[in-house]
Enzyme design. Structure first.
Site, PDB file in Angstrom:
ATOM      1  N   GLU A 199     -28.259   8.942   8.889  1.00 26.19           N
ATOM      2  CA  GLU A 199     -27.759   9.800   9.967  1.00 26.19           C
ATOM      3  C   GLU A 199     -26.243   9.707  10.088  1.00 26.19           C
ATOM      4  O   GLU A 199     -25.557  10.692  10.377  1.00 26.19           O
ATOM      5  CB  GLU A 199     -28.420   9.373  11.293  1.00 26.19           C
ATOM      6  CG  GLU A 199     -27.937  10.101  12.533  1.00 26.19           C
ATOM      7  CD  GLU A 199     -28.363  11.563  12.576  1.00 26.19           C
ATOM      8  OE1 GLU A 199     -29.189  11.966  11.738  1.00 26.19           O
ATOM      9  OE2 GLU A 199     -27.842  12.292  13.440  1.00 26.19           O
ATOM     10  N   CYS A 201       0.822  -1.215   0.000  1.00 25.86           N
ATOM     11  CA  CYS A 201       0.000   0.000   0.000  1.00 25.86           C
ATOM     12  C   CYS A 201       0.858   1.269   0.000  1.00 25.86           C
ATOM     13  O   CYS A 201       0.313   2.380  -0.114  1.00 25.86           O
ATOM     14  CB  CYS A 201      -0.900   0.053   1.231  1.00 25.86           C
ATOM     15  SG  CYS A 201      -2.085  -1.289   1.360  1.00 25.86           S
ATOM     16  N   HIS A 240      -6.446   0.444   4.984  1.00 27.51           N
ATOM     17  CA  HIS A 240      -6.875  -0.315   3.815  1.00 27.51           C
ATOM     18  C   HIS A 240      -7.698  -1.500   4.300  1.00 27.51           C
ATOM     19  O   HIS A 240      -7.212  -2.309   5.087  1.00 27.51           O
ATOM     20  CB  HIS A 240      -5.658  -0.775   3.019  1.00 27.51           C
ATOM     21  CG  HIS A 240      -6.000  -1.670   1.865  1.00 27.51           C
ATOM     22  ND1 HIS A 240      -7.078  -1.435   1.039  1.00 27.51           N
ATOM     23  CD2 HIS A 240      -5.403  -2.794   1.394  1.00 27.51           C
ATOM     24  CE1 HIS A 240      -7.131  -2.386   0.118  1.00 27.51           C
ATOM     25  NE2 HIS A 240      -6.134  -3.221   0.315  1.00 27.51           N
ATOM     26  N   HIS A 247     -10.231  -4.894   3.618  1.00 28.97           N
ATOM     27  CA  HIS A 247     -10.681  -5.964   2.724  1.00 28.97           C
ATOM     28  C   HIS A 247     -12.072  -6.447   3.146  1.00 28.97           C
ATOM     29  O   HIS A 247     -12.423  -7.609   2.922  1.00 28.97           O
ATOM     30  CB  HIS A 247      -9.699  -7.144   2.765  1.00 28.97           C
ATOM     31  CG  HIS A 247      -8.496  -6.968   1.898  1.00 28.97           C
ATOM     32  ND1 HIS A 247      -7.662  -8.001   1.562  1.00 28.97           N
ATOM     33  CD2 HIS A 247      -7.992  -5.878   1.269  1.00 28.97           C
ATOM     34  CE1 HIS A 247      -6.687  -7.561   0.776  1.00 28.97           C
ATOM     35  NE2 HIS A 247      -6.858  -6.268   0.599  1.00 28.97           N
ATOM     36  N   HIS A 271     -12.284  -5.922  -4.265  1.00 29.86           N
ATOM     37  CA  HIS A 271     -11.056  -5.925  -3.452  1.00 29.86           C
ATOM     38  C   HIS A 271     -11.286  -5.345  -2.052  1.00 29.86           C
ATOM     39  O   HIS A 271     -11.117  -6.037  -1.054  1.00 29.86           O
ATOM     40  CB  HIS A 271      -9.979  -5.154  -4.232  1.00 29.86           C
ATOM     41  CG  HIS A 271      -8.652  -5.058  -3.576  1.00 29.86           C
ATOM     42  ND1 HIS A 271      -7.488  -4.866  -4.276  1.00 29.86           N
ATOM     43  CD2 HIS A 271      -8.276  -5.103  -2.272  1.00 29.86           C
ATOM     44  CE1 HIS A 271      -6.460  -4.817  -3.444  1.00 29.86           C
ATOM     45  NE2 HIS A 271      -6.927  -4.959  -2.221  1.00 29.86           N
TER      46      HIS A 271
HETATM   47 ZN   LIG Z   1      -5.623  -5.043  -0.541  1.00 34.06          ZN
END
Ligand SMILES: [Zn+2]
Length: 210
Positions: free
Chosen positions: A126, A83, A101, A103, A178
Site C-alpha cells: 500500500e 554528496c 542521503h 546510511h 552503503h
Molecule cells: Zn554516504
C-alpha cells in the site's frame, strides 16, 4: 524553497537531519541532505559532523551549476558534504529541489537483494502510493549502483541511473553496501519519499527472509 525564507529552509533542513538521525538514517556522522534556497542555490550540510547537531549557520551555499562554494559555513573548520556532485546530478536531471542521503541498514540490505542485477523490484505494498505517480498495483524498480572508495566517485553511476528509462519513475538510488539517495520536488516531498522508501526497503527485506 518556494514559499519559505532562507532561514526557514535552513531550520527545516536541520530539523529533518535530527529526525533522520533518530531513525538511524544519518548516524555515525554519515548521510546528508540538501535543498535549494529561495535564490535557487543549494544549501548543503557539512561532512564529517554529527548530523543531529547541525545548525542553520553550518550550511554551505553551493552554486548548483558547477558545485562551487558561494558562501561557506560560519565555522571555518567545516567542509561541504562529499554528496555535492551527486545531489546536483539529481537536481539537474530530475527537477528535484531537495535530496537526502541515507546510511540506513534497510537500504544496505535492500541493495543485497539485487544480487547481480542493477535494480530491485518493489511490489504489493500500500505504501507504494506514497511515491509520486505510483499506485499500490505498480511494480516499482529502484536502481542499485556499486559502491566506490570516495562518495563523489559515485557520480557517473548516479547520472547513468538517472538517465535510464527503466528508472524514470524512481525517486531513489540504492548504493550497494552503503545506503541510498532519495529526492523530491521540495523538502516536504523528500521527507515523504524518505519515509516511504525506508518502509518499502524494510518490508521488501523482511519478506525476502520468509
Ligand atoms: Zn554516504
Amino acid at each position: 524553497m518556494a514559499g519559505m525564507s532562507d532561514l526557514q529552509t535552513r531550520e527545516l533542513l536541520c530539523e529533518l537531519l535530527r529526525a533522520f538521525y533518530l531513525r538511524g538514517w544519518v548516524s555515525g556522522t554519515g548521510g546528508g541532505i540538501c535543498a535549494l534556497d529561495p535564490d535557487g542555490n543549494m544549501l548543503l550540510a557539512p561532512t564529517g559532523v554529527h548530523k543531529e547537531r547541525v545548525q542553520p549557520a553550518d550550511l554551505f551555499v553551493i552554486d548548483p551549476r558547477d558545485g562551487s562554494v558561494l558562501r561557506p559555513a560560519a565555522d571555518a573548520n567545516l567542509r561541504p558534504s562529499e554528496c555535492n556532485a551527486i545531489f546536483r546530478a539529481a537536481i539537474g536531471e530530475r527537477d528535484a529541489s531537495s535530496v537526502m542521503h541515507s546510511h540506513a541498514l534497510s537500504s544496505v540490505l535492500a541493495g543485497d537483494l539485487a544480487v547481480d542485477a542493477d535494480h530491485i523490484a518493489i511490489r504489493d505494498l500500500e505504501m507504494l502510493k506514497g511515491i509520486r505517480g505510483l499506485t499500490n498495483r505498480d511494480t516499482h524498480l529502484v536502481p542499485v549502483i556499486t559502491n566506490t572508495p570516495r562518495e563523489y566517485e559515485l557520480t557517473d553511476q548516479v547520472e547513468a541511473a538517472l538517465k535510464d528509462d527503466r528508472f524514470a519513475g524512481a525517486y531513489a538510488i540504492i548504493v550497494r553496501d552503503h545506503g541510498a539517495y532519495i529526492w523530491g520536488s521540495d523538502l516536504w516531498e523528500t521527507k515523504r519519499h524518505a519515509e516511504v522508501y525506508h518502509f518499502l526497503f524494510e518490508a521488501t527485506v523482511a519478506r525476502a527472509r520468509r
